[in-house]
Scaffold this motif. Structure first.
Motif, PDB file in Angstrom:
ATOM      1  N   ILE A 144     148.074  55.515 121.417  1.00  0.00           N
ATOM      2  CA  ILE A 144     148.138  54.517 122.494  1.00  0.00           C
ATOM      3  C   ILE A 144     149.532  54.570 123.093  1.00  0.00           C
ATOM      4  O   ILE A 144     150.521  54.620 122.358  1.00  0.00           O
ATOM      5  N   LYS A 145     149.582  54.600 124.416  1.00  0.00           N
ATOM      6  CA  LYS A 145     150.863  54.441 125.085  1.00  0.00           C
ATOM      7  C   LYS A 145     151.011  52.949 125.331  1.00  0.00           C
ATOM      8  O   LYS A 145     150.246  52.361 126.102  1.00  0.00           O
ATOM      9  N   VAL A 146     151.930  52.341 124.642  1.00  0.00           N
ATOM     10  CA  VAL A 146     152.090  50.889 124.709  1.00  0.00           C
ATOM     11  C   VAL A 146     152.778  50.523 126.028  1.00  0.00           C
ATOM     12  O   VAL A 146     153.878  50.995 126.295  1.00  0.00           O
ATOM     13  N   PRO A 147     152.107  49.690 126.856  1.00  0.00           N
ATOM     14  CA  PRO A 147     152.662  49.430 128.192  1.00  0.00           C
ATOM     15  C   PRO A 147     153.833  48.447 128.190  1.00  0.00           C
ATOM     16  O   PRO A 147     154.690  48.498 129.065  1.00  0.00           O
ATOM     17  N   GLY A 148     153.870  47.549 127.200  1.00  0.00           N
ATOM     18  CA  GLY A 148     154.941  46.552 127.195  1.00  0.00           C
ATOM     19  C   GLY A 148     154.888  45.731 125.927  1.00  0.00           C
ATOM     20  O   GLY A 148     154.221  46.114 124.958  1.00  0.00           O
ATOM     21  N   ALA A 149     155.585  44.618 125.900  1.00  0.00           N
ATOM     22  CA  ALA A 149     155.713  43.800 124.691  1.00  0.00           C
ATOM     23  C   ALA A 149     154.351  43.433 124.092  1.00  0.00           C
ATOM     24  O   ALA A 149     153.361  43.253 124.806  1.00  0.00           O
ATOM     25  N   GLY A 150     154.320  43.355 122.755  1.00  0.00           N
ATOM     26  CA  GLY A 150     153.095  42.990 122.051  1.00  0.00           C
ATOM     27  C   GLY A 150     153.170  43.420 120.606  1.00  0.00           C
ATOM     28  O   GLY A 150     154.145  44.046 120.187  1.00  0.00           O
ATOM     29  N   LYS A 151     152.120  43.085 119.831  1.00  0.00           N
ATOM     30  CA  LYS A 151     152.145  43.392 118.400  1.00  0.00           C
ATOM     31  C   LYS A 151     151.126  44.483 118.071  1.00  0.00           C
ATOM     32  O   LYS A 151     149.969  44.396 118.478  1.00  0.00           O
ATOM     33  N   ALA A 152     151.563  45.486 117.323  1.00  0.00           N
ATOM     34  CA  ALA A 152     150.657  46.546 116.873  1.00  0.00           C
ATOM     35  C   ALA A 152     150.323  46.321 115.408  1.00  0.00           C
ATOM     36  O   ALA A 152     151.214  46.056 114.594  1.00  0.00           O
ATOM     37  N   GLU A 153     149.012  46.406 115.083  1.00  0.00           N
ATOM     38  CA  GLU A 153     148.586  46.191 113.702  1.00  0.00           C
ATOM     39  C   GLU A 153     147.706  47.341 113.226  1.00  0.00           C
ATOM     40  O   GLU A 153     146.972  47.944 114.002  1.00  0.00           O
ATOM     41  N   LEU A 154     147.775  47.596 111.937  1.00  0.00           N
ATOM     42  CA  LEU A 154     146.903  48.583 111.299  1.00  0.00           C
ATOM     43  C   LEU A 154     145.831  47.775 110.566  1.00  0.00           C
ATOM     44  O   LEU A 154     146.160  46.947 109.708  1.00  0.00           O
ATOM     45  N   VAL A 155     144.567  47.998 110.954  1.00  0.00           N
ATOM     46  CA  VAL A 155     143.481  47.188 110.392  1.00  0.00           C
ATOM     47  C   VAL A 155     142.439  48.086 109.763  1.00  0.00           C
ATOM     48  O   VAL A 155     141.986  49.059 110.376  1.00  0.00           O
ATOM     49  N   PHE A 156     142.045  47.783 108.532  1.00  0.00           N
ATOM     50  CA  PHE A 156     140.927  48.489 107.909  1.00  0.00           C
ATOM     51  C   PHE A 156     139.862  47.471 107.542  1.00  0.00           C
ATOM     52  O   PHE A 156     140.139  46.490 106.852  1.00  0.00           O
ATOM     53  N   THR A 157     138.634  47.707 108.030  1.00  0.00           N
ATOM     54  CA  THR A 157     137.530  46.820 107.708  1.00  0.00           C
ATOM     55  C   THR A 157     136.578  47.553 106.770  1.00  0.00           C
ATOM     56  O   THR A 157     135.959  48.549 107.168  1.00  0.00           O
ATOM     57  N   ALA A 158     136.478  47.102 105.548  1.00  0.00           N
ATOM     58  CA  ALA A 158     135.597  47.750 104.569  1.00  0.00           C
ATOM     59  C   ALA A 158     134.138  47.483 104.928  1.00  0.00           C
ATOM     60  O   ALA A 158     133.845  46.581 105.722  1.00  0.00           O
ATOM     61  N   GLU A 159     133.232  48.260 104.347  1.00  0.00           N
ATOM     62  CA  GLU A 159     131.804  48.101 104.629  1.00  0.00           C
ATOM     63  C   GLU A 159     131.319  46.685 104.329  1.00  0.00           C
ATOM     64  O   GLU A 159     130.440  46.166 104.999  1.00  0.00           O
ATOM     65  N   ASP A 160     131.922  46.063 103.294  1.00  0.00           N
ATOM     66  CA  ASP A 160     131.519  44.691 102.946  1.00  0.00           C
ATOM     67  C   ASP A 160     132.222  43.639 103.803  1.00  0.00           C
ATOM     68  O   ASP A 160     132.100  42.448 103.549  1.00  0.00           O
ATOM     69  N   GLY A 161     132.977  44.103 104.799  1.00  0.00           N
ATOM     70  CA  GLY A 161     133.623  43.163 105.717  1.00  0.00           C
ATOM     71  C   GLY A 161     135.042  42.780 105.335  1.00  0.00           C
ATOM     72  O   GLY A 161     135.740  42.136 106.116  1.00  0.00           O
ATOM     73  N   ALA A 162     135.483  43.142 104.148  1.00  0.00           N
ATOM     74  CA  ALA A 162     136.849  42.801 103.727  1.00  0.00           C
ATOM     75  C   ALA A 162     137.870  43.501 104.626  1.00  0.00           C
ATOM     76  O   ALA A 162     137.723  44.684 104.929  1.00  0.00           O
ATOM     77  N   VAL A 163     138.876  42.735 105.041  1.00  0.00           N
ATOM     78  CA  VAL A 163     139.849  43.260 105.999  1.00  0.00           C
ATOM     79  C   VAL A 163     141.230  43.416 105.352  1.00  0.00           C
ATOM     80  O   VAL A 163     141.706  42.515 104.670  1.00  0.00           O
ATOM     81  N   THR A 164     141.833  44.583 105.551  1.00  0.00           N
ATOM     82  CA  THR A 164     143.229  44.805 105.142  1.00  0.00           C
ATOM     83  C   THR A 164     144.026  45.009 106.422  1.00  0.00           C
ATOM     84  O   THR A 164     143.602  45.760 107.300  1.00  0.00           O
ATOM     85  N   LYS A 165     145.149  44.295 106.520  1.00  0.00           N
ATOM     86  CA  LYS A 165     145.906  44.339 107.770  1.00  0.00           C
ATOM     87  C   LYS A 165     147.395  44.495 107.502  1.00  0.00           C
ATOM     88  O   LYS A 165     147.920  43.883 106.580  1.00  0.00           O
ATOM     89  N   GLU A 166     148.051  45.325 108.288  1.00  0.00           N
ATOM     90  CA  GLU A 166     149.510  45.492 108.200  1.00  0.00           C
ATOM     91  C   GLU A 166     150.073  45.463 109.622  1.00  0.00           C
ATOM     92  O   GLU A 166     149.469  46.024 110.534  1.00  0.00           O
ATOM     93  N   THR A 167     151.212  44.824 109.772  1.00  0.00           N
ATOM     94  CA  THR A 167     151.868  44.889 111.077  1.00  0.00           C
ATOM     95  C   THR A 167     152.625  46.210 111.160  1.00  0.00           C
ATOM     96  O   THR A 167     153.379  46.559 110.255  1.00  0.00           O
ATOM     97  N   ILE A 168     152.376  46.955 112.225  1.00  0.00           N
ATOM     98  CA  ILE A 168     153.099  48.216 112.417  1.00  0.00           C
ATOM     99  C   ILE A 168     154.447  47.931 113.072  1.00  0.00           C
ATOM    100  O   ILE A 168     155.485  48.330 112.584  1.00  0.00           O
ATOM    101  N   HIS A 169     154.377  47.202 114.172  1.00  0.00           N
ATOM    102  CA  HIS A 169     155.623  46.910 114.898  1.00  0.00           C
ATOM    103  C   HIS A 169     155.369  45.807 115.928  1.00  0.00           C
ATOM    104  O   HIS A 169     154.298  45.745 116.512  1.00  0.00           O
ATOM    105  N   VAL A 170     156.376  44.973 116.105  1.00  0.00           N
ATOM    106  CA  VAL A 170     156.327  44.003 117.205  1.00  0.00           C
ATOM    107  C   VAL A 170     157.171  44.583 118.337  1.00  0.00           C
ATOM    108  O   VAL A 170     158.383  44.701 118.217  1.00  0.00           O
ATOM    109  N   PHE A 171     156.476  45.011 119.384  1.00  0.00           N
ATOM    110  CA  PHE A 171     157.158  45.665 120.515  1.00  0.00           C
ATOM    111  C   PHE A 171     157.813  44.640 121.428  1.00  0.00           C
ATOM    112  O   PHE A 171     157.209  43.622 121.755  1.00  0.00           O
ATOM    113  N   GLN A 172     159.039  44.909 121.821  1.00  0.00           N
ATOM    114  CA  GLN A 172     159.728  44.086 122.822  1.00  0.00           C
ATOM    115  C   GLN A 172     159.536  44.683 124.208  1.00  0.00           C
ATOM    116  O   GLN A 172     159.718  44.008 125.215  1.00  0.00           O
ATOM    117  N   GLY A 173     159.175  45.949 124.246  1.00  0.00           N
ATOM    118  CA  GLY A 173     158.947  46.632 125.527  1.00  0.00           C
ATOM    119  C   GLY A 173     158.005  47.798 125.315  1.00  0.00           C
ATOM    120  O   GLY A 173     157.351  47.879 124.268  1.00  0.00           O
TER     121      GLY A 173
END
Ligand code: NAP
Ligand code: MG
Length: 401
Positions: A144-173
């Motif tokens: 993804i070419k990030v156009p501007g400020a925002g939060k990037a997250e890494l999300v994995f959704t298991a088959e049973d619906g369980a979610v694992t989430k990590e913040t990659i970076h909070v973009f200022q620009g």
């Protein structure tokens, strides 16, 4: 003399530009006069890939699975310039990438060593074989070419619906993002292919990654290799008197430069892409590097390590003489024919492959070679031949013994 008969067809994948020209010359001069060549032909030239919406690439990979052995010509991987040049409907993916993904294989690349072409690294006495993991990482990325400020997250959704989430970076620009993956199954196949190939060729196996920085991703590679080694290969390696060791990629690179050669260097996908070009150019020429993709089920696809040699092709189109080295493409054919002979029990085919390789090397050692080699050879009294004459000279050598 009767032509050598074949039983099972080879999967023949034709390609692009200068290597497509060489392909035809090699068949006409070196193969068809001696073999009743049986191939199933797939035209992977860019025009035909475009016409078939790249289906032909998928079909050729499926045929390789079916028959077991393929030989491939170099092909264009489209970029923006090729989109215009070939009026492409889409920027089709790298055929090699597509084929590797379908076969889930490992690519082994080794330099063709010949008298008179000395490696730049003086202490490299024997070939270094690079094993490139042929699946995943940046070759299967999403970006993804990030156009501007925002939060990037890494999300994995298991088959049973369980979610694992990590913040990659909070973009200022503005910025960039990339998601990559690999699978334990593919890493395991890669490890087994490397261990088996090391045993087959009686060479040590070295493996490097960046597990100190990439504590989960690269560490997974290290752990899977070690587990499989300890459980399945340790005893066999000890019996064969060969060694497996893991180290940080930087340490491995440093050791490689000081080593004598004669080992297999297992590389993650990107490292293998880059390091194989370094190793091949240090051994003499990109045109002297063989490449074989081996799947965990024992399917083989042989090719030259270099590309389509675009610059020479444009000269060829202008009617100018070219001196393009066909050795790696010839060895792709001999590798495939030898393997086909081995699988079908056709001794003449295996002998033919050996003899053609010897004739190719003897031609160079007699001082007759293409320009790329003439520039780096330590031999005196060299004759530089054009693309076609070099192949004809190999035929003369072949027929004289
Ligand atoms: P390349 O075809 O490997 O050629 C780069 C340069 O290396 C050439 O210009 C030539 O140098 C020298 N060279 C390579 N092979 C040679 C040979 N057989 N004989 C003599 N010299 C040789 O790489 P590229 O120009 O970067 O890429 C051209 C196309 O090939 C691209 O479209 C790329 O996508 C494709 N490619 C395909 C594969 C594959 O199918 N496996 C692999 C790599 C690249 P001089 O010009 O100095 O003589
Ligand atoms: Mg490369």
């Amino acid at each position: 003399m009767d032509k050598i008969k074949m039983i099972t067809p080879l999967v023949e994948m034709d390609g692009d530009e200068m290597t497509r020209i060489l392909w035809q010359m090699i068949k006409e001069e070196l193969l068809l006069p001696f073999i009743d060549l049986k191939t199933e032909y797939y035209d992977l030239g860019l025009e035909h890939r475009n016409e078939t919406d790249d289906q032909v690439t998928v079909d050729s990979a499926e045929a390789t699975k079916k028959y077991g052995v393929a030989v491939k010509c170099a092909t264009i991987t489209p970029n923006a310039a090729r989109m215009e040049e070939y009026h492409l409907k889409e920027m089709w993916k790298s055929p090699n990438g597509t084929i590797r993904a379908i076969l889930d294989g490992t690519v082994f690349r080794a330099p063709i060593v010949v008298k008179g072409i000395e490696p730049c690294v003086k202490n490299w006495e024997k070939p270094i074989t690079i094993a490139r993991h042929a699946y995943g990482d940046i070759y299967k990325n999403v970006e993804i070419k990030v156009p501007g400020a925002g939060k990037a997250e890494l999300v994995f959704t298991a088959e049973d619906g369980a979610v694992t989430k990590e913040t990659i970076h909070v973009f200022q620009g503005a910025g960039i993002l990339q998601g990559v993956h690999n699978t334990d199954a593919s890493i395991g196949s890669f490890a087994r292919a490397c261990f088996n190939y090391a045993l087959d060729t009686k060479q040590d196996l070295w493996f490097g990654a960046k597990d100190t920085i990439s504590k989960k991703y690269d560490h997974d590679f290290k752990d899977i290799f070690q587990e499989i080694y300890d459980e399945e290969y340790k005893d066999k390696f000890e019996a064969a008197g060969i060694e497996y060791f893991y180290s940080l990629i930087d340490d491995i690179v440093a050791r490689v430069m000081k080593a004598k050669g004669g080992f297999i260097w297992a590389c993650k996908n990107y490292d293998g892409d880059v390091m194989s070009d370094m190793v091949s150019s240090a051994f003499g020429s990109l045109a002297m590097m063989t490449s074989v993709l081996v799947s965990p089920t024992g399917v083989y696809e042989y090719e030259a390590a270099h590309g389509t040699v675009q610059r020479h092709y444009y000269k060829h189109l202008k009617g100018e003489e070219t001196s393009t080295n066909s050795v790696a493409t010839i060895f792709a054919w001999t590798g495939a024919l030898r393997k086909r002979g081995e699988l079908d029990g056709i001794h003449e085919l295996m002998e033919f492959a050996d003899k053609l390789e010897k004739a190719t090397l003897a031609t160079i050692e007699a001082g007759k070679m293409t320009k790329d080699l003439a520039l780096i050879t330590s031999l005196g009294n060299v004759t530089v031949l054009n693309s076609g004459d070099f192949i004809k000279e190999i035929r003369r050598t072949f027929e004289s013994v």
